[in-house]
Each structure stands twice: as structure tokens, then as C-alpha cells.
Enzyme design. Sequence first.
Site, mmCIF file in Angstrom:
data_model
loop_
_atom_site.group_PDB
_atom_site.id
_atom_site.type_symbol
_atom_site.label_atom_id
_atom_site.label_comp_id
_atom_site.label_asym_id
_atom_site.label_seq_id
_atom_site.Cartn_x
_atom_site.Cartn_y
_atom_site.Cartn_z
ATOM 1 N N CYS A 135 37.422 38.948 48.926
ATOM 2 C CA CYS A 135 36.842 39.372 47.927
ATOM 3 C C CYS A 135 36.928 37.575 47.685
ATOM 4 O O CYS A 135 38.120 37.095 47.065
ATOM 5 C CB CYS A 135 37.605 39.701 46.584
ATOM 6 S SG CYS A 135 36.884 39.671 45.052
ATOM 7 N N CYS A 188 30.565 38.366 29.958
ATOM 8 C CA CYS A 188 31.257 40.724 30.154
ATOM 9 C C CYS A 188 32.399 40.801 29.069
ATOM 10 O O CYS A 188 33.388 40.736 29.266
ATOM 11 C CB CYS A 188 30.905 41.084 31.028
ATOM 12 S SG CYS A 188 29.153 40.637 32.511
ATOM 13 N N CYS A 192 40.134 45.030 40.552
ATOM 14 C CA CYS A 192 39.192 44.208 40.433
ATOM 15 C C CYS A 192 38.960 43.340 39.218
ATOM 16 O O CYS A 192 38.933 44.068 37.888
ATOM 17 C CB CYS A 192 37.821 44.679 40.318
ATOM 18 S SG CYS A 192 36.484 45.064 40.695
ATOM 19 N N CYS A 217 35.903 41.412 30.513
ATOM 20 C CA CYS A 217 36.368 40.448 32.030
ATOM 21 C C CYS A 217 36.872 39.585 31.664
ATOM 22 O O CYS A 217 36.911 38.598 30.897
ATOM 23 C CB CYS A 217 35.261 40.534 33.013
ATOM 24 S SG CYS A 217 35.705 39.422 34.174
ATOM 25 N N CYS A 236 33.696 31.790 34.160
ATOM 26 C CA CYS A 236 32.171 32.266 34.158
ATOM 27 C C CYS A 236 31.628 31.736 33.269
ATOM 28 O O CYS A 236 32.444 32.362 31.842
ATOM 29 C CB CYS A 236 32.307 33.506 34.093
ATOM 30 S SG CYS A 236 30.832 35.030 35.073
ATOM 31 N N GLU A 268 40.806 31.898 42.520
ATOM 32 C CA GLU A 268 41.642 33.303 43.640
ATOM 33 C C GLU A 268 40.862 33.600 44.466
ATOM 34 O O GLU A 268 39.641 34.142 44.163
ATOM 35 C CB GLU A 268 42.777 33.985 42.166
ATOM 36 C CG GLU A 268 43.727 33.555 41.904
ATOM 37 C CD GLU A 268 43.737 34.099 40.424
ATOM 38 O OE1 GLU A 268 45.438 34.911 40.541
ATOM 39 O OE2 GLU A 268 43.054 34.855 39.330
HETATM 40 N N1 SAH Z 1 29.624 37.933 38.063
HETATM 41 C C1 SAH Z 1 29.501 38.916 38.992
HETATM 42 C C2 SAH Z 1 30.625 39.246 39.898
HETATM 43 C C3 SAH Z 1 32.281 38.728 39.196
HETATM 44 S S1 SAH Z 1 32.917 40.395 38.815
HETATM 45 C C4 SAH Z 1 29.037 40.329 38.327
HETATM 46 O O1 SAH Z 1 28.809 40.465 36.859
HETATM 47 O O2 SAH Z 1 28.974 41.246 38.722
HETATM 48 C C5 SAH Z 1 32.571 41.422 39.675
HETATM 49 C C6 SAH Z 1 32.800 43.225 39.929
HETATM 50 O O3 SAH Z 1 33.851 43.621 38.835
HETATM 51 C C7 SAH Z 1 31.933 43.168 38.429
HETATM 52 O O4 SAH Z 1 31.275 44.417 38.408
HETATM 53 C C8 SAH Z 1 32.665 43.026 37.442
HETATM 54 O O5 SAH Z 1 31.903 44.060 36.163
HETATM 55 C C9 SAH Z 1 33.468 43.767 37.364
HETATM 56 N N2 SAH Z 1 34.759 43.166 36.790
HETATM 57 C C10 SAH Z 1 34.807 42.877 36.323
HETATM 58 N N3 SAH Z 1 35.759 42.604 35.082
HETATM 59 C C11 SAH Z 1 36.542 43.969 35.433
HETATM 60 C C12 SAH Z 1 37.581 44.872 35.136
HETATM 61 N N4 SAH Z 1 38.754 44.609 33.655
HETATM 62 N N5 SAH Z 1 37.408 46.258 35.506
HETATM 63 C C13 SAH Z 1 37.357 46.311 36.694
HETATM 64 N N6 SAH Z 1 35.331 45.988 36.978
HETATM 65 C C14 SAH Z 1 35.390 44.562 35.995
#
Ligand code: SAH
Length: 366
Positions: free
Chosen positions: A123, A134, A353, A137, A130, A110
Site C-alpha cells: 500500500c 474525510c 487502513c 481519516c 491529504c 508510510e
Molecule cells: N484518497 C483516496 C485514497 C487514500 S484512502 C481515497 O479517498 O480513496 C484509502 C481508503 O482508506 C479510502 O477508502 C479511505 O476512505 C479509507 N480510510 C481512510 N481512513 C480510514 C479509517 N480510519 N478506517 C478505515 N478506512 C479508512
Amino acid sequence: MDNLPVELKGPLSGSSAPVVRPLIHDLSRSALQEWCQSHGLPGYRADQIRQWIFGKRVDAFEAMHDVPAAARKKLAEEFDFWAGRIVRHQVATDRTEKLLLALRQGDLVECVLMREPDRNTICVSTQVGCGMGCVFCASGLEGVKRNLSTGEILEQVLRVDRLLTKEERITNIVVMGMGEPLANLKNLLPALDTLHDKGGMGLGARRITISTVGLPEKMRELARHGTPYNLAVSLHAPENSLRTEIVPTNKGTGIEAILAAADDYFEITGRRVTYEYVLLAGKNDGPDQAKQLARLLRERIAHVNLIPMNPVAPIDLSAPAEPRTQMFAEMLEHGGVNVTVRKRKGADIDAACGQLRLTELTMGPA
Ligand code: SAH
């Protein structure tokens, strides 16, 4: 493949699969020049072709009118213009738009267009899934399948660019979609360089931001690359035991090594590093954490971007209430740290995000 939207099943499976040619956007400028020369065309034709792709928004070789017809035919025989196709296009009430693309091998990614009065930001994703895991996420729920190619990364930008009106332009790129960008630096950098390049999209380096979970060696490699893109580091916790709980890759890395690499990044590129901090109610949003975070960052030229967690259906974590977010931000400010709270965009189409989620999209009707 059982969960794929119906329209994906036909052409991508069985003997009716279309011929897959090399993707034109995977070719660098010099590779395209070489191709032109080896086909008896002057090198400048490469720039002309790129101008049609990046400047004039065509979506087929035959539309490149000032390229000789025989060359257009040859291009079409040898290359695919698109790696895949648009499976779904959604528009949110705030005019955020989201495209679901089926790329090579039918892999779904996406990309999102966010409109603000003074900018149009896209974006983009860098991997299918991934591998970082985390805990809050959506992208990591099923691990990583593969890296996207340079052309597949560019294709997201080109597809979104074609949603804009004649007068509109993409002004900013954030590499914050699905995947860990620095785990795919090899394919990402040529894509960003093309977007930065005058013969590509001509976007300034400060308009391009790469977000990373924090891979120190790769952060230094990026710093040495020579084009000072913005770097955002996903910190999410001010001390190691909590960070490892939230960001599993922290176990082998540690906050100190990440901050040291970020300091080097600033030193080498002159770019102020942004630290992203997803606020998770009852986990990392307390006054102690705010104080610790301020202690960690106040001596640095840094900026903190607080992101109240966006909900992800199967994950049992959530954002704190608004006043608690404000309190956290104020404590950082009082602690001498530059801070903003990220606005949530495209919530009604799950484009906010961290919500770019493969499985969710493959479960519902397209
Ligand atoms: N892998 C990279 C880039 C992708 S995520 C990273 O970790 O930075 C981009 C951003 O979105 C990161 O800061 C991540 O922590 C945030 N993110 C992921 N899932 C989220 C969620 N459910 N709510 C808010 N931010 C989120």
C-alpha cells in the site's frame, strides 16, 4: 520540525545538510537512455541499470557489477539512489510490515506490506498528508503538504521489495496510503507504468488498484491513459447530504457525477469499479442506507468493499459492532450487490487502513 524524531533533526537541518542530487527513480526509461547516450554509453545500459534496480534489488550504484565502473561512478556523482531513508520498520503479529520513510525535505510517509498466502500487497502513499479532509481519516488531519515525485512513489515499492525474501515477490499494489492519488496523477502514472512495465516490475494492470475520493475529470483522464488499472471509489454514503458530511469534497462534486465517471471508467477500460464504504457507527451503517446503496449500485457492474472504520485517536467516530456490519453486508447482497468486508491487517502497528498518520509517528519515540 519540533516534533520530528530525534534522528531526523541532525542531517536535515542546518549547514550539514547532505547534497541533494536528482533521484534516479524519477527518470523514465527514455530519460535514462538519453542520459546513457549523452555519457557515451549504449542505450541498452539503461535497461541493464533498471534491471539492477527493479529486478535484482540493489541499493547502490556500485553494486551494478556489469555496468562499467566509470559509468557507475558517474551515476553516483549525478544521482541519488534513494530520496531518503528508513526511519522506522515495524512488523505486526500477522506479519504485516510498515516502513516510515523520511523522503525529500525530511517529509515522512508510510508504506505497508500485507502478506496473504497467495499474494504480497504493498500500500503506497502519493502525497504528504491529504487535502480531502474525510472526517474519519487520519491522513487529512493536517491537510496536504505536497505531492510525492514519481521516484518517491517508486521508492516506497522498492524499499518494501527489499524486505522480502529471495523467493517472495510483490504481487499487488494498492494506491491507498496517504493522499489523494488522482490529485497527483501526473507523478503517479509514470510510477505505475514503471511497475507495470516488463523492464520495471512487470506487474499486470489488474494487480494495481488506485483508490480515489472521486474526482470525475481525473477518473476519465485515468480511463483514457490506456493501461486498465483497477479503480476503487471511496463512496461512504448513498446520498449527497450525508456524503458531504463525511467527505467534504462531495459538496462541489456530487454522487451522480462520480458514478457517471465510474460508469465511463468501466466502459472505456472494461474494469469493474470497486466502491469503498467505510462503516461509521450511527452515521452511515443503518438499514436505510444499505437499501439506498443497493438501489444506487444494483444496476451497475460494481463491487462494494465495506471497511469497518479503524480507530483514529483524536477522531470521535468508530466502527459498528460486528453483527451490524454483517447485517449491512447481507442487505446489500439481498439487494443484488456484490459485497465483501475488508479484513483488518497490521492493527497492532497502526498499519490498518486509514491509519497511516504523520503526526502520531512524529510524537512517539522512533
Ligand atoms: N484518497 C483516496 C485514497 C487514500 S484512502 C481515497 O479517498 O480513496 C484509502 C481508503 O482508506 C479510502 O477508502 C479511505 O476512505 C479509507 N480510510 C481512510 N481512513 C480510514 C479509517 N480510519 N478506517 C478505515 N478506512 C479508512
